[in-house]
Structure formats: C-alpha cells, structure tokens
Scaffold this active site. Structure first.
Site, PDB file in Angstrom:
ATOM      1  N   THR A 199      -6.294  -7.364  -8.873  1.00 49.69           N
ATOM      2  CA  THR A 199      -7.236  -6.642  -8.013  1.00 49.69           C
ATOM      3  C   THR A 199      -8.076  -5.641  -8.794  1.00 49.69           C
ATOM      4  OG1 THR A 199      -7.458  -5.277  -6.018  1.00 49.69           O
ATOM      5  CG2 THR A 199      -5.514  -4.883  -7.360  1.00 49.69           C
ATOM      6  N   ARG A 200      -9.299  -5.403  -8.271  1.00 52.81           N
ATOM      7  CA  ARG A 200     -10.169  -4.358  -8.834  1.00 52.81           C
ATOM      8  C   ARG A 200     -10.606  -3.412  -7.727  1.00 52.81           C
ATOM      9  NH1 ARG A 200     -14.908  -7.589  -7.333  1.00 52.81           N
ATOM     10  NH2 ARG A 200     -16.099  -5.676  -7.147  1.00 52.81           N
ATOM     11  N   HIS A 204      -5.178  -2.183   0.875  1.00 54.71           N
ATOM     12  CA  HIS A 204      -4.873  -1.660   2.209  1.00 54.71           C
ATOM     13  C   HIS A 204      -3.823  -2.556   2.868  1.00 54.71           C
ATOM     14  CE1 HIS A 204      -8.149   1.074   1.550  1.00 54.71           C
ATOM     15  NE2 HIS A 204      -8.903   0.055   1.199  1.00 54.71           N
ATOM     16  N   HIS A 207      -3.888  -6.377   2.278  1.00 55.75           N
ATOM     17  CA  HIS A 207      -3.393  -6.790   0.956  1.00 55.75           C
ATOM     18  C   HIS A 207      -1.875  -6.704   0.890  1.00 55.75           C
ATOM     19  CE1 HIS A 207      -7.437  -4.984   0.414  1.00 55.75           C
ATOM     20  NE2 HIS A 207      -7.651  -6.142  -0.198  1.00 55.75           N
ATOM     21  N   ARG A 293     -10.088 -15.884  -1.860  1.00 58.13           N
ATOM     22  CA  ARG A 293     -11.464 -16.295  -1.641  1.00 58.13           C
ATOM     23  C   ARG A 293     -12.353 -15.605  -2.678  1.00 58.13           C
ATOM     24  NH1 ARG A 293     -15.876 -14.997   1.150  1.00 58.13           N
ATOM     25  NH2 ARG A 293     -16.743 -16.628   2.483  1.00 58.13           N
TER      26      ARG A 293
END
Ligand code: PPS
Length: 577
Positions: A199-200, A204, A207, A293
């Site tokens: 992740t970047r 929340h 996730h 996605r």
C-alpha cells in the site's frame, strides 16, 4: 476472492550484496581512490533493495543485454522473469568518463559510501522504447515516464555491486526489516503462510476487512508492507501513514498481522509493477501477495484515459504466478453495507441487491479539508485523529495570496490593505513579500532579465511555501510576469496549503497615467530598458482565482473582495483568522 497458491515458505535464494569482515575493510579503503557518483533519491531506494536482497536475483544495476530483455519481454538475458529496469542513470559527462572494468564509489547525498560498482556496460538507452514497452505509454502524464524523460540521466551504467552499507534511516527503526530479518521473524513466529499487503495510502476499515479475509483465506498471517521509498507525487506523506498503520494494527486479532516498511521507489507501472511487487515480497519471505483493482496504477492520463485496465495487473500476475512461486490473492473493492453493518466485496453486494457506501481517497481529503465528521463505519478514530494532525481543516491550514500585475497596478497597496485587515482579525501570522521590498534583501543584486525575474519570483514562491507549510499566511506582490514561474510556485505551495492567485488587472494606460514612481516616463524616454509592459512582456494570468478591477474599485474594496473570497473558500472562518 480467488487465490492461487504455490507455497515455498520464506522465499527462495537471497542475493544479499553486503560485504563483511576483511573484504569490507579492503573495499572501503580501495574506494578512497575511485571516482564517486552521488546517487539520486530514487537510486538510493533501488540500491537499498539491491544490497539487502529485496531485488534478488539481481547482483547490481542492469547491464545492456539484461536491460534489453527486461524492456522487450520482461526477462533477464538468462530468461529469469524480471519486469522493471533497475538502471543507474547518469548524465553524459559522467558516462563519458566510464568504461568496462572501472570501479566507482556510489555515495548518498551526504557523501556516505554505500557500494562499489564494477562497471559493465555504459550506453545511451532508447527512452521512448523503454517508456512504450515498460509503461505502455510515452505520455509524461505517467509519473515514471515523466521521470524517465525529464529527470533521469541520458546514459545508463550497468555493473555488479559490492555493498558497503545500507542507506541510513533515522525513523521508525523498529519497523524497517530487511528480507533476511523478515524471514527470520516469520520463522521465529512459525508463520509458514504469509500474505503481503502492498500500500501507498492510509488504511481504513475496508482495508482491514479485506486483509483479514485474505489471511483467513490462505490459512495464514498478514504482513502489512507499505511503501515508504517513493510513491505517487501528491500522496500522503509516509510518516503520517505509518502512524495510521500502527493504530490500525491494534484492531487485528492478536498475532495475526505485523507491519514492516518497504523502501521501494515505485514506478506506478501497473501490471509490470505488480509482478515486481510479487518478486520483492517473495524475497521478503511472503508466500502470497494481495493484488487488487488497478494495482500500482497511476490513475488517468491528462486527457482522462486510464493508463491501465482495472484488472490488467491481476491478469498479468496470475499468468506468471506459477513461475514466480508466490500465491496471488485477488480481491474486489470492499464496500460498506449499512443494512448489515458489514463490509463485503462490491460484486457480492450488487448480486444481493444491497445498498452500499464507500468514500474515495479524494472524498476523504475533501472531508478533512472541510473539517467534516468522518463516519465510524469508514475508519477508526485513532486513524482519523492521525490524519487530522497533518491534514487540518482549511481554516487551520496556511495559505498564500499571490498578487500579480503590472508596475503601478496597485498590488502593493491592496496587499498592504489586506495584510492589516488580516492582522485586525488576528489568529495566524501574516508576512508580506512585496516585490520592491524583496529586492532589498532576499533578491538583492538581481536585475530584470528573464532569468533574474524568474529567480526572484521563484525565491518568493519558496519562502511563501515555507510560510504556508508552517500554517501562516504569505501575501506576495511581485509583478511576476511569466506564467511558468507562477505555475511553479502554485505547484510548490499547493502541496502545503492554499494558493490563491490574484490578477490585479489594471490596464497599461491606467498604470502609465498613475506613474507614481515616474518609471513609465523614464521607460518611454528609453532611460530604463526592459520595463514590463513597455518593452518587456507581461503574460496575463488565465487561471487566477481572483481578478481585480482597480479602475472602478478603490484599494480597500479590492482588499475586501479578496477577504470575502478567503472566507467563502474556507481559508478564514467568519469571526477568526
Ligand atoms: S519581477 O518582474 O516580478 O521580478 O519584478 P518585481 O520584483 O516585482 O519588481 C518590480 C519593481 O521594480 C521596479 N522596476 C521595474 N519593474 C519592471 N521592469 C523593470 N525593468 C523595472 N525596473 C525597476 C518597479 O518599481 C517595480 O515596482 P512595482 O511595485 O511593481 O511598481
């Protein structure tokens, strides 16, 4: 969710390139006599992963045959799958001095010796081909293409590395694990099946739900593996993100998840980057990677066309997952279903005809800027509190009001009037950077050539950006005749707070009629050369937030117009600064 599992616990062979013992001492000593190259921030990220084995099986920066193979068909010369060129780009003057077999000391920006490179090939790459083949576009709307064309040196130097030391970090020591340390931790904990989450962005509840499900699905554990090297320009800074991840971690069931920071320089290369992420995570000892996605996609081009299809990355990685030796856990977008007070994949919610809700990253930023309540279903209070610290509502952010206009247009008078009105309201510190005054200190010695004006205007922009960053108010009032300088300032300042451009649109005839300083008369008489509006250009703004008419309104009315805008736009709250 669909998983493909090919489990080889704790990665394959790890190619660490760090010297130890006598070899290290000897290399350090010898390096004193080698020419040096100072690495760029991106190259420092790359070298960290080369040295610590995160980029195994690479043994250095790609040589030409490997580079050609990677660009053309995602394979090194020996046929190994490798999707992204990891190259050492240098300017022509550096390249000209290097030849095969030379040894070069690679240093960080403080001069710290990181590695010794034994030069292999030195060549001028075809950047158009690289962009087209690797990123599928030559548009500079793609951040990696912009980097390749505008920032990267024109030559590449390939060669093997002998590592002296890893780049230094002074932050989050407890969360920075090398592949070897990560594998050791998994071994110690007895975690045989570990799914990595790349992740970047801040994480929340959505996730949290999907990563929880992924760990459950593989019957294993979770590594939250956020990128803290380089991400997409404009992303939330990683210090804030890491504080958020730490808070989120507390919400997982005991012993299910851990977090480590990945010093990767992302290319936002979509499908190819997803394959790269899988190789890296395998090197870190993970058995699976979550691929969602538009994984590692840069979003849309300037004309609104997406660079990659939403599931291109999943397709490419699934095609290669057997060869990669890492399982892929794909997931659909998770949405909140209020009627069930739960999260579920969007297609499931749709199939069941359930109403659902979601908040995009852009919406969240707007809500933070407006000081709106963030619903409890969306995130956790501790995460929101961290985000609010660095993303306060607009009326607590700094901002710059940038006046531009001809000499004598009334910039200084209006800026002064605005300044005292702001001081009267109180609250935030105000600094006025007036064109004339700045030239007596910050820009002392500069003249009125195009270059000097640019330097002057961008210096003002730099100071204003610092004031804005520190949540103060900067009022700037130079002529600022060039669009490019104003745009550069806008881009810089908008990273930290508000930027409001005010075009003081007083016609030349009116300025000349006023001629308070008598300069127009001198310019007409040829005593002053290169005077803006007479024999030097003024590029009128086309995207200013405010345009002022000083012919029909006095200075106070103009200052009030700006003040009104600031209140309307949320930078000032009625009744406080
Ligand atoms: S710039 O173009 O933004 O760097 O100009 P700036 O720093 O605002 O300086 C403009 C003031 O300098 C005086 N002056 C000139 N202006 C324009 N062109 C030439 N050649 C020139 N020479 C001196 C002039 O008084 C400007 O002040 P203002 O307040 O704008 O009238």
């Amino acid at each position: 969710m669909k998983t493909v599992s090919l489990i080889e616990p704790h990665g394959g062979e790890l190619c660490e390139l760090l010297l130890t013992g006598e070899a290290l001492d000897a290399a350090r000593e010898a390096a004193l006599h080698y020419p040096s190259i100072t690495l760029t921030p991106r190259q420092i990220c790359d070298i960290e992963l080369l040295l610590n084995g995160g980029f195994s099986p690479l043994r250095g920066f790609l040589n030409r045959a490997d580079y050609d193979g990677v660009v053309e068909n995602m394979r090194l010369a020996d046929g190994t799958l490798w999707p992204i060129p990891v190259t050492l780009d240098v300017p022509e003057e550096t390249a000209k001095k290097l030849g095969e077999g030379d040894r070069v000391a690679l240093r960080d920006q403080t001069g710290l010796l990181l590695a010794v490179l034994t030069v292999g090939d030195v060549w001028r790459p075809d950047k158009q081909r690289e962009a087209e083949k690797v990123f599928g576009t030559t548009s500079t709307g793609h951040p990696a293409v912009a980097y390749l064309f505008d920032e990267a040196g024109d030559y590449y130097v390939g060669g093997t590395l002998e590592g002296i030391q890893l780049p230094r970090h002074y932050d989050f020591h407890d969360l920075r694990r090398t592949p070897r340390q990560m594998r050791a931790l998994f071994e110690e904990k007895g975690w045989d099946r570990v799914v990595a989450f790349q992740t970047r962005n801040p994480m929340h509840r959505a996730h949290k739900e999907l990563t929880d499900r992924a760990a459950e699905e593989i019957g294993g554990h979770l590594l939250i593996h956020p990128v803290v090297g380089m991400t997409k320009p404009g992303d939330i800074d990683y210090y804030t993100r890491v504080r958020c991840y730490r808070e989120l971690l507390k919400y997982y069931p005991e012993g299910r998840a851990t977090i480590s920071l990945l010093p990767l320089a992302m290319r936002m290369g979509g499908p190819r980057e997803a394959v790269w992420h899988a190789i890296i995570r395998k090197n870190y000892g993970c058995t699976h990677l979550i691929v969602g996605r538009d994984h590692a996609g840069p979003g849309k081009d300037r004309d609104g066309t997406p660079f990659y299809g939403p599931y291109d990355a999943q397709e490419l990685i699934l095609k290669h997952s057997e060869e990669l030796g890492i399982g892929v856990v794909d997931f659909k977008l998770m949405v909140y279903v209020p009627s069930k007070d739960t999260y579920m994949p969007i297609d499931e919610a749709k199939a069941q005809g359930l109403a659902f809700e979601m908040i995009s990253g852009t919406q969240l930023r707007r809500m933070l800027a407006d000081g709106d309540e963030i619903p409890a279903w969306f995130s956790y209070p501790e995460v929101v509190a961290e985000l609010r610290k660095t993303h306060p509502p607009k009326h607590r952010q700094g901002f710059t009001v940038f006046f531009t206009g001809l000499s004598g247009s009334g910039k200084s008078t209006i800026a002064n009037a605005l300044m005292v009105k702001l001081l009267e309201r109180g609250g935030r510190p105000v600094t006025l950077l007036d064109g004339d005054v700045v030239r007596t200190h910050l820009s002392k010695g500069l003249g009125f050539s195009k270059e000097d004006r640019s330097t002057n205007v961008q210096r003002i922009g730099f100071v204003a950006s610092e004031i804005t960053k520190h949540r103060g108010i900067a009022l700037c009032a130079p002529i600022a005749p060039y669009e490019a300088d104003r745009r550069a300032n806008r881009n810089l300042i908008e990273q930290y707070g508000g930027y409001i451009e005010v075009f003081v649109d007083t016609p030349l005839e009116e300025c000349e009629k006023r001629d308070v300083k008598g300069l127009y008369a001198k310019a007409r008489a040829g005593i002053i050369k290169g005077f803006t509006g007479i024999d030097d250009p003024y590029e009128a703004p086309t995207d200013a937030e405010i345009v002022l008419d000083t012919v029909n309104n006095d200075a106070e009315a103009c200052a009030d117009q700006v003040l009104h805008y600031l209140i309307e736009a949320g930078y000032l709250k009625d009744g406080e600064a």
